[in-house]
Design a protein around this motif. Structure first.
Motif, PDB file in Angstrom:
ATOM      1  N   MET A  98       0.835  -1.193   0.000  1.00 38.43           N
ATOM      2  CA  MET A  98       0.000   0.000   0.000  1.00 38.43           C
ATOM      3  C   MET A  98       0.881   1.260   0.000  1.00 38.43           C
ATOM      4  O   MET A  98       0.646   2.203  -0.747  1.00 38.43           O
ATOM      5  CB  MET A  98      -0.896  -0.057   1.248  1.00 38.43           C
ATOM      6  CG  MET A  98      -1.747   1.143   1.502  1.00 38.43           C
ATOM      7  SD  MET A  98      -0.872   2.274   2.614  1.00 38.43           S
ATOM      8  CE  MET A  98      -1.581   3.818   2.075  1.00 38.43           C
ATOM      9  N   ARG A  99       1.912   1.247   0.850  1.00 36.64           N
ATOM     10  CA  ARG A  99       2.784   2.424   0.991  1.00 36.64           C
ATOM     11  C   ARG A  99       3.560   2.708  -0.288  1.00 36.64           C
ATOM     12  O   ARG A  99       3.810   3.862  -0.634  1.00 36.64           O
ATOM     13  CB  ARG A  99       3.758   2.176   2.161  1.00 36.64           C
ATOM     14  CG  ARG A  99       4.590   3.408   2.509  1.00 36.64           C
ATOM     15  CD  ARG A  99       5.346   3.225   3.800  1.00 36.64           C
ATOM     16  NE  ARG A  99       6.311   2.137   3.715  1.00 36.64           N
ATOM     17  CZ  ARG A  99       7.162   1.805   4.696  1.00 36.64           C
ATOM     18  NH1 ARG A  99       7.138   2.481   5.833  1.00 36.64           N
ATOM     19  NH2 ARG A  99       7.994   0.801   4.557  1.00 36.64           N
ATOM     20  N   ARG A 100       3.934   1.647  -0.992  1.00 35.85           N
ATOM     21  CA  ARG A 100       4.731   1.788  -2.210  1.00 35.85           C
ATOM     22  C   ARG A 100       3.999   2.602  -3.271  1.00 35.85           C
ATOM     23  O   ARG A 100       4.610   3.329  -4.038  1.00 35.85           O
ATOM     24  CB  ARG A 100       5.113   0.394  -2.740  1.00 35.85           C
ATOM     25  CG  ARG A 100       6.380   0.369  -3.567  1.00 35.85           C
ATOM     26  CD  ARG A 100       6.790  -1.062  -3.912  1.00 35.85           C
ATOM     27  NE  ARG A 100       7.021  -1.890  -2.742  1.00 35.85           N
ATOM     28  CZ  ARG A 100       6.405  -3.045  -2.471  1.00 35.85           C
ATOM     29  NH1 ARG A 100       5.528  -3.535  -3.320  1.00 35.85           N
ATOM     30  NH2 ARG A 100       6.683  -3.714  -1.374  1.00 35.85           N
ATOM     31  N   ARG A 101       2.673   2.434  -3.341  1.00 38.06           N
ATOM     32  CA  ARG A 101       1.885   3.126  -4.386  1.00 38.06           C
ATOM     33  C   ARG A 101       1.287   4.443  -3.890  1.00 38.06           C
ATOM     34  O   ARG A 101       0.697   5.169  -4.684  1.00 38.06           O
ATOM     35  CB  ARG A 101       0.751   2.226  -4.884  1.00 38.06           C
ATOM     36  CG  ARG A 101       1.191   0.926  -5.525  1.00 38.06           C
ATOM     37  CD  ARG A 101       1.959   1.125  -6.816  1.00 38.06           C
ATOM     38  NE  ARG A 101       2.413  -0.182  -7.335  1.00 38.06           N
ATOM     39  CZ  ARG A 101       3.275  -0.320  -8.344  1.00 38.06           C
ATOM     40  NH1 ARG A 101       3.787   0.727  -8.947  1.00 38.06           N
ATOM     41  NH2 ARG A 101       3.640  -1.527  -8.741  1.00 38.06           N
ATOM     42  N   HIS A 102       1.380   4.698  -2.608  1.00 37.19           N
ATOM     43  CA  HIS A 102       0.768   5.901  -2.043  1.00 37.19           C
ATOM     44  C   HIS A 102       1.288   7.162  -2.771  1.00 37.19           C
ATOM     45  O   HIS A 102       2.480   7.213  -3.047  1.00 37.19           O
ATOM     46  CB  HIS A 102       1.089   5.984  -0.542  1.00 37.19           C
ATOM     47  CG  HIS A 102       0.294   7.026   0.172  1.00 37.19           C
ATOM     48  ND1 HIS A 102       0.768   8.283   0.413  1.00 37.19           N
ATOM     49  CD2 HIS A 102      -0.971   7.008   0.651  1.00 37.19           C
ATOM     50  CE1 HIS A 102      -0.158   8.993   1.039  1.00 37.19           C
ATOM     51  NE2 HIS A 102      -1.225   8.246   1.188  1.00 37.19           N
ATOM     52  N   PRO A 103       0.491   8.204  -3.073  1.00 31.92           N
ATOM     53  CA  PRO A 103      -0.917   8.378  -2.694  1.00 31.92           C
ATOM     54  C   PRO A 103      -1.926   7.689  -3.629  1.00 31.92           C
ATOM     55  O   PRO A 103      -3.123   7.818  -3.416  1.00 31.92           O
ATOM     56  CB  PRO A 103      -1.106   9.898  -2.754  1.00 31.92           C
ATOM     57  CG  PRO A 103      -0.151  10.351  -3.814  1.00 31.92           C
ATOM     58  CD  PRO A 103       1.008   9.393  -3.771  1.00 31.92           C
TER      59      PRO A 103
END
Lengths: 219, 219
Positions: A108-113
């Motif tokens: 999730m964090r890798r693609r944020h935002p």
């Protein structure tokens, strides 16, 4: 004196069980939080997952040491021995569940935002997360009660998770699916993490059956 | 009498170690065979993988029973105890390695007679398979020798596997990659299976370090 030793043994075993159940509860809380983070692209929520996983990992060493101490100092036999050896295995399963949740939050964090998934794929992942959290809740109860019926219930609920997983893979491989290959890669891995999380809760249940019946679990 | 008991203990422990080393060797043979099956879309070769995995699973029960018997009948302490508990963990790791190889062969069989991957992706998977087989070979030697240097070598070689894995994921997510989403899904999962296989060989190495030094392994 002998009586005293045995009481101490069961007190220590209960303390180990409490810690294992706590690891399981934290894993359940973590998978719920990670799923919320995923669905809402919510970075602070992902950070909470890392904290939860750290707490799980902090419990691992003490559990392993406690199991070793029980084996070394008390030389348990029969059911007591099975219970400690089951504990040794469970530490590994529960720690792995935490690791899988960590992977969800990292994805999730890798693609944020950006959102990792959208539309029906996101909906299916969200449902997988809900079932996975319920499975962890069941596993925690099995750990505390040693109830083989609840362990069997985990198996049934995990079939639901596997079904959602199949639907997810079918969805993203359908020619009509509009996502990109990077999205497909992320979703494939996420689906796998949830599926494996569920598998580990099944193993937790099976190990309890072994504990109660003394019969080896099937793969 | 005491001396006799201890000799018997170490004989039984050696027998357990032999079985674990055999499980590891079969896992290495299986990953090599599965990779050949994958690269050549060779169905009979995939069948051989299922046979190898069956042999791994057949060793699992006897190993678990032997470890339990050593704990119950001999009440080992200190290094002996650590060695048996390490054995308990290793059965799970090695069985999981077999399971991951089985997944590789199943993935190959599902697409047969098509190739699962082609071109550079197939070449990278083939290289991952080669490194994974070497890692299993190193792990088998660590099991037999308890050599911490060899265990550290596993860690270094596994970094190579992780690097190939990253390259594979980068390749299939590049806009110039001409594969389909179903191919990307398969390749993503295959990459994950090889990566996890490697991780387990690292864990085998770390457990041996724990055995030698008595210090808990890091996650």
């Amino acid at each position: 004196m002998m009586m005293h030793m045995r009481m101490k043994f069961h007190e220590q075993l209960d303390a180990l069980t409490d810690r294992l159940a706590l690891m399981c509860r934290l894993a359940g809380e973590a998978i719920e939080t990670a799923t919320d983070a995923l669905v809402n692209a919510d970075l602070p929520m992902a950070e909470r997952v890392f904290d939860l996983n750290e707490r799980i990992e902090e419990l691992r060493g003490p559990c392993e040491e406690q199991a070793m101490a029980l084996l070394a100092l008390q030389a348990p036999v029969a059911r007591d021995l099975r219970q400690v050896v089951t504990g040794v295995h469970l530490v590994t399963d529960l720690s792995r569940m935490g690791g899988l949740v960590q992977h969800v939050a990292e994805s999730m964090r890798r693609r944020h935002p950006e959102h990792v998934a959208s539309g029906e794929a996101e909906e299916l992942l969200s449902r997988m997360g809900r079932v996975a959290a319920e499975l962890a809740g069941l596993a925690e109860r099995v750990l505390r009660t040693h109830d083989p019926e609840l362990a069997a219930e985990i198996g049934r609920r995990d079939d639901e998770l596997d079904d959602l997983h199949r639907r997810l893979l079918t969805l993203i491989q359908d020619p009509s699916w509009i996502g990109s290959i990077p999205a497909a890669v992320d979703i494939t891995l996420l689906g796998r993490f949830y599926e494996r999380f569920g598998d580990h809760t099944v193993v937790v249940g099976r190990r309890v059956i072994f504990l109660v019946t003394g019969e080896q679990l099937n793969p």
